[in-house]
Design a protein around this motif. Structure first.
Motif, mmCIF file in Angstrom:
data_model
loop_
_atom_site.group_PDB
_atom_site.id
_atom_site.type_symbol
_atom_site.label_atom_id
_atom_site.label_comp_id
_atom_site.label_asym_id
_atom_site.label_seq_id
_atom_site.Cartn_x
_atom_site.Cartn_y
_atom_site.Cartn_z
ATOM 1 N N LYS A 26 -6.263 0.860 -17.244
ATOM 2 C CA LYS A 26 -6.078 0.303 -15.780
ATOM 3 C C LYS A 26 -7.440 0.240 -15.260
ATOM 4 N N LYS A 27 -8.293 0.961 -15.624
ATOM 5 C CA LYS A 27 -9.793 1.091 -15.063
ATOM 6 C C LYS A 27 -10.423 0.159 -15.767
ATOM 7 N N SER A 55 3.382 10.125 -9.628
ATOM 8 C CA SER A 55 2.351 10.253 -10.940
ATOM 9 C C SER A 55 1.520 11.963 -11.010
ATOM 10 N N SER A 56 0.896 11.997 -9.859
ATOM 11 C CA SER A 56 0.344 13.367 -9.781
ATOM 12 C C SER A 56 1.390 14.400 -9.988
ATOM 13 N N GLU A 113 2.422 1.946 -3.484
ATOM 14 C CA GLU A 113 1.305 2.305 -4.326
ATOM 15 C C GLU A 113 0.912 3.695 -4.048
ATOM 16 N N LEU A 114 1.029 4.002 -2.743
ATOM 17 C CA LEU A 114 0.755 5.773 -2.441
ATOM 18 C C LEU A 114 2.108 6.362 -2.865
ATOM 19 N N GLU A 118 -4.549 5.142 -18.249
ATOM 20 C CA GLU A 118 -5.358 5.209 -17.140
ATOM 21 C C GLU A 118 -6.739 4.629 -17.388
ATOM 22 N N ALA A 154 3.772 5.829 -5.593
ATOM 23 C CA ALA A 154 3.694 5.806 -7.108
ATOM 24 C C ALA A 154 2.513 6.966 -7.420
ATOM 25 N N ASP A 155 1.546 7.059 -6.742
ATOM 26 C CA ASP A 155 0.334 7.977 -6.955
ATOM 27 C C ASP A 155 0.712 9.177 -6.878
ATOM 28 N N VAL A 156 1.667 9.549 -5.668
ATOM 29 C CA VAL A 156 2.043 10.951 -5.436
ATOM 30 C C VAL A 156 3.063 11.276 -6.608
ATOM 31 N N HIS A 162 0.771 -0.996 0.163
ATOM 32 C CA HIS A 162 0.019 -0.050 -0.062
ATOM 33 C C HIS A 162 0.828 1.189 -0.136
#
Length: 102
Positions: free
Chosen positions: A68-69, A18-19, A11-12, A65, A14-16, A8
């Motif tokens: 992925k969805k 990416s943003s 993943e967090l 994206e 990676a999200d940061v 987790h």
């Protein structure tokens, strides 16, 4: 068994990241447009307009994206079907198990 907290956390991060990259691209687009408007020239990078490169990057990112969805929805549907089948199959075996053990 993998450490779910570590997964987790990765993943967090990676999200940061990416943003952050998306925000950098948006800033670069805005500054490039301002530069082009001030000079009435197209900003070129390796003989290609930078805005075209950035637009292509944003488009490819959106496609990834969406893919992925779609994959998440597909996996969720598959898991739901599998659990539904398992529950129905398990229920149909219960009377037969009672005969075997009693």
């Amino acid at each position: 068994m993998p450490n779910l907290l570590a997964i987790h956390y990765v993943e967090l991060i990676a999200d940061v990241a990416s943003s952050f990259i998306l925000a950098l691209v948006e800033t670069l687009v805005a500054k490039t447009r301002a530069w082009e408007e001030n000079r009435c020239l197209s900003f070129m990078y390796d003989g290609v307009p930078l805005l075209a490169m950035l637009d292509e990057y944003v488009m490819l990112r959106q496609e990834r994206e969406e893919e992925k969805k779609r994959m998440r929805v597909s996996v969720t549907c598959s898991l739901n079907l599998a659990s539904h089948w398992f529950l129905n199959a398990e229920c149909s075996f219960i009377p037969h198990l009672n005969l075997l053990f009693f």
